[in-house]
Design a protein around this motif. Structure first.
Motif, PDB file in Angstrom:
ATOM      1  N   GLU A  85      31.341  41.409  38.147  1.00 51.00           N
ATOM      2  CA  GLU A  85      31.033  42.776  37.747  1.00 51.00           C
ATOM      3  C   GLU A  85      30.242  42.818  36.443  1.00 51.00           C
TER       4      GLU A  85
ATOM      5  N   ASP B 230      43.256  32.913  45.818  1.00 56.63           N
ATOM      6  CA  ASP B 230      43.018  34.358  45.795  1.00 56.63           C
ATOM      7  C   ASP B 230      42.892  34.856  44.361  1.00 56.63           C
ATOM      8  N   ALA B 231      43.717  34.300  43.471  1.00 57.41           N
ATOM      9  CA  ALA B 231      43.643  34.698  42.066  1.00 57.41           C
ATOM     10  C   ALA B 231      42.337  34.226  41.435  1.00 57.41           C
TER      11      ALA B 231
ATOM     12  N   GLU C 149      39.541  33.831  43.028  1.00 58.53           N
ATOM     13  CA  GLU C 149      38.519  34.723  43.570  1.00 58.53           C
ATOM     14  C   GLU C 149      38.532  36.067  42.847  1.00 58.53           C
ATOM     15  N   HIS C 150      39.721  36.541  42.497  1.00 56.43           N
ATOM     16  CA  HIS C 150      39.824  37.795  41.741  1.00 56.43           C
ATOM     17  C   HIS C 150      39.111  37.665  40.400  1.00 56.43           C
ATOM     18  N   HIS C 151      39.315  36.537  39.713  1.00 59.56           N
ATOM     19  CA  HIS C 151      38.680  36.327  38.413  1.00 59.56           C
ATOM     20  C   HIS C 151      37.168  36.181  38.575  1.00 59.56           C
TER      21      HIS C 151
ATOM     22  N   ALA D 260      44.406  36.682  34.551  1.00 59.75           N
ATOM     23  CA  ALA D 260      43.501  37.821  34.646  1.00 59.75           C
ATOM     24  C   ALA D 260      43.745  38.848  33.544  1.00 59.75           C
TER      25      ALA D 260
ATOM     26  N   GLN E 104      35.352  37.580  40.886  1.00 61.83           N
ATOM     27  CA  GLN E 104      34.827  38.921  41.133  1.00 61.83           C
ATOM     28  C   GLN E 104      34.868  39.776  39.866  1.00 61.83           C
ATOM     29  N   GLU E 105      35.905  39.560  39.044  1.00 62.91           N
ATOM     30  CA  GLU E 105      36.035  40.264  37.776  1.00 62.91           C
ATOM     31  C   GLU E 105      34.817  39.976  36.897  1.00 62.91           C
TER      32      GLU E 105
END
Length: 227
Positions: free
Chosen positions: A45, A34-35, A37-39, A190, A41-42
């Motif tokens: 952007e 999940d982390a 995936e967060h990066h 992150a 998506q970060e």
């Protein structure tokens, strides 16, 4: 690239000089999917495409490593990332700190080129990996940036968020011991408030048990982008 470290053992301090001829950046190195995936998506952007695999290993020219307090970059679109830097000397695995400084504009075109273009600042202190291996996950990565004239916390997280370094070494070199003359950065945490550029970057690897830190900071000298 020849680097020199103040190597702090539990009972003594010595100088460790090493010649790094192979430099690897281990990207997407988190343990928590999940982390990761967060990066992803970060970075998405900023227009950065998804990686083809995780973790992913990028080869960097060893002459991009520097221990200078000021580094030169092209344009104002780059930023740092605090990462553990692992290497060896005479068969002993050592740990320091590096910034995977990256050109964010170029990253949207090619992640590999965006990393290869920028120098990688490295701290001047190191620890023996064996002295921190038993509580590795408790070590903390932090970084700060200069923003609007203030020092702002930019990254913070325990190494439990990232894959163990010897696992990353195994994944790339096929062996748990990093070869002599090789250095690897081992992933990052992150950015607080999102990835952004800043004129200065300070990073820390904190050992909460021994109450000690490896720290390094650098400023940017921005070269003009010529069309």
């Amino acid at each position: 690239m020849k680097l020199s470290f103040k190597l702090a053992h539990a009972d003594r301090t010595e100088t460790a000089d090493v010649d790094i001829t192979t430099c690897i950046v281990a990207g997407w190195a988190g343990r928590d999917l999940d982390a990761i995936e967060h990066h992803i998506q970060e970075l998405a952007e900023l227009g950065v495409p998804r990686p083809s695999a995780v973790p992913l290993y990028y080869r960097i020219a060893s002459n991009q490593l520097t221990q200078d307090a000021q580094v030169e970059v092209v344009g104002d679109g780059s930023s740092g990332e605090a990462e553990v830097f692992i290497f060896s000397r005479q068969g002993e695995t050592l740990v320091s700190l590096a910034s995977d400084h990256t050109d964010r504009k170029l990253e949207a075109h090619s992640v590999a080129l965006s990393k290869q273009l920028c120098v990688k600042p490295v701290a001047r202190e190191a620890w023996a990996y064996g002295e921190v291996a038993d509580y590795w996950d408790e070590l903390v990565l932090r970084s700060w940036i200069e923003e609007d004239g203030k020092t702002v916390l930019y990254q913070e997280g325990e190494l439990a968020l990232l894959r163990p370094p010897l696992e990353l070494v195994q994944g790339h070199f096929g062996r748990e011991a990093i070869p002599e003359h090789c250095g690897m950065t081992c992933g990052t945490v992150a950015a607080i408030g999102g990835i952004r550029s800043a004129p200065s970057f300070t990073m820390e690897l904190f050992d909460p048990r021994r109450k000690r830190s490896i720290k390094h900071g650098y400023t940017l000298k921005i070269l003009p982008e010529i069309a």
